[in-house]
Design a protein around this motif. Sequence first.
Motif, PDB file in Angstrom:
ATOM      1  N   THR A 153      68.457 -38.641  14.511  1.00  0.00           N
ATOM      2  CA  THR A 153      67.046 -38.753  14.110  1.00  0.00           C
ATOM      3  C   THR A 153      66.137 -37.973  15.070  1.00  0.00           C
ATOM      4  O   THR A 153      66.589 -37.446  16.088  1.00  0.00           O
ATOM      5  N   THR A 176      67.224 -33.931  14.979  1.00  0.00           N
ATOM      6  CA  THR A 176      67.337 -33.494  13.584  1.00  0.00           C
ATOM      7  C   THR A 176      66.430 -32.293  13.334  1.00  0.00           C
ATOM      8  O   THR A 176      66.785 -31.399  12.561  1.00  0.00           O
ATOM      9  N   GLY A 184      67.805 -38.455   9.654  1.00  0.00           N
ATOM     10  CA  GLY A 184      66.408 -38.303   9.246  1.00  0.00           C
ATOM     11  C   GLY A 184      65.543 -37.896  10.420  1.00  0.00           C
ATOM     12  O   GLY A 184      66.035 -37.693  11.533  1.00  0.00           O
ATOM     13  N   GLY A 223      62.164 -42.872  11.257  1.00  0.00           N
ATOM     14  CA  GLY A 223      63.014 -43.937  10.734  1.00  0.00           C
ATOM     15  C   GLY A 223      62.511 -44.472   9.405  1.00  0.00           C
ATOM     16  O   GLY A 223      61.318 -44.344   9.090  1.00  0.00           O
ATOM     17  N   GLN A 255      68.139 -41.737   3.475  1.00  0.00           N
ATOM     18  CA  GLN A 255      68.492 -41.232   4.808  1.00  0.00           C
ATOM     19  C   GLN A 255      69.951 -41.473   5.201  1.00  0.00           C
ATOM     20  O   GLN A 255      70.305 -41.299   6.349  1.00  0.00           O
TER      21      GLN A 255
END
Length: 281
Positions: free
Chosen positions: A205, A209, A228, A231, A248
């Motif tokens: 994340t 990402t 993702g 969150g 996700q």
Amino acid sequence: MAWFKREKKGIITTTEEKKEAPDGLWNKCPNCKKPLHQAELQENKYVCHYCDYHLRVGSKEYFEVLFDNNEFKELFANLTSGDPLSFNDNKPYTDRIVESQAKTGLKDAIRAATGKIEGQDLVIACMDFSFIGGSMGSVVGEKIARSIDYSIKHKIPFLMISKSGGARMMEAAFSLMQMAKTSAKLALLSQAKIPYISLLTDPTTGGVTASYAMLGDINIAEPGALIGFAGPRVIKETIKKDLPKGFQTSEFVLEHGFLDFIVDRRAMKSKLGAFIKMMNN
């Protein structure tokens, strides 16, 4: 008349003779809650043999799964984080680093190593979620940059295994700068025509990402991994709407075109080996 008769009463095993199950012998699947024997779990590549749930593991386990005979040479092992901002929340950042190092046995949230996979040379940089949530600080960025330099110098493919909660807030802008730094280094790797494989694991994340995790020549993921930027809870609170089922997860991300394919951890080594052989030839 009773069906059986107890000849001796009470527990007769003395305290000295009692046998305790050693720590670390059993584990429990977070998904189906069934007990898993550690030796069987290790043999099954840390995947639950009841429900195929992929347990979260660190660099030690990934190196064991991927490198031939678990033989590798660790790179840049002694890099540790400084404290450029003298950061202090409820405890000084330096104390937090020392605590995490003592608890995990790691220097920072990433390890890099070179070895062989299916007989093919490979450099792997793997993140560890157990070290401050796998957060990306200056050491993480520096190790990735140096690993890429090593790949370019020796003309070896590079595999990045991401597992992170995002940028490390204790380093503020120094942490965010790693996004640009690693992306620039990957551009040099691309210019040198050396393959870059990005493996996204649970969870990937934030700034990770948004930078090197999604820049692979091929982007692959493990089943059911959370992938993702923000969150799901934050997104739901922001847009004030329910999110689609499976939002996700790696399957959802694959369906929407951000991944090339999903690979079971038990087949990971053979798939990666085949891809590297194809690229090398």
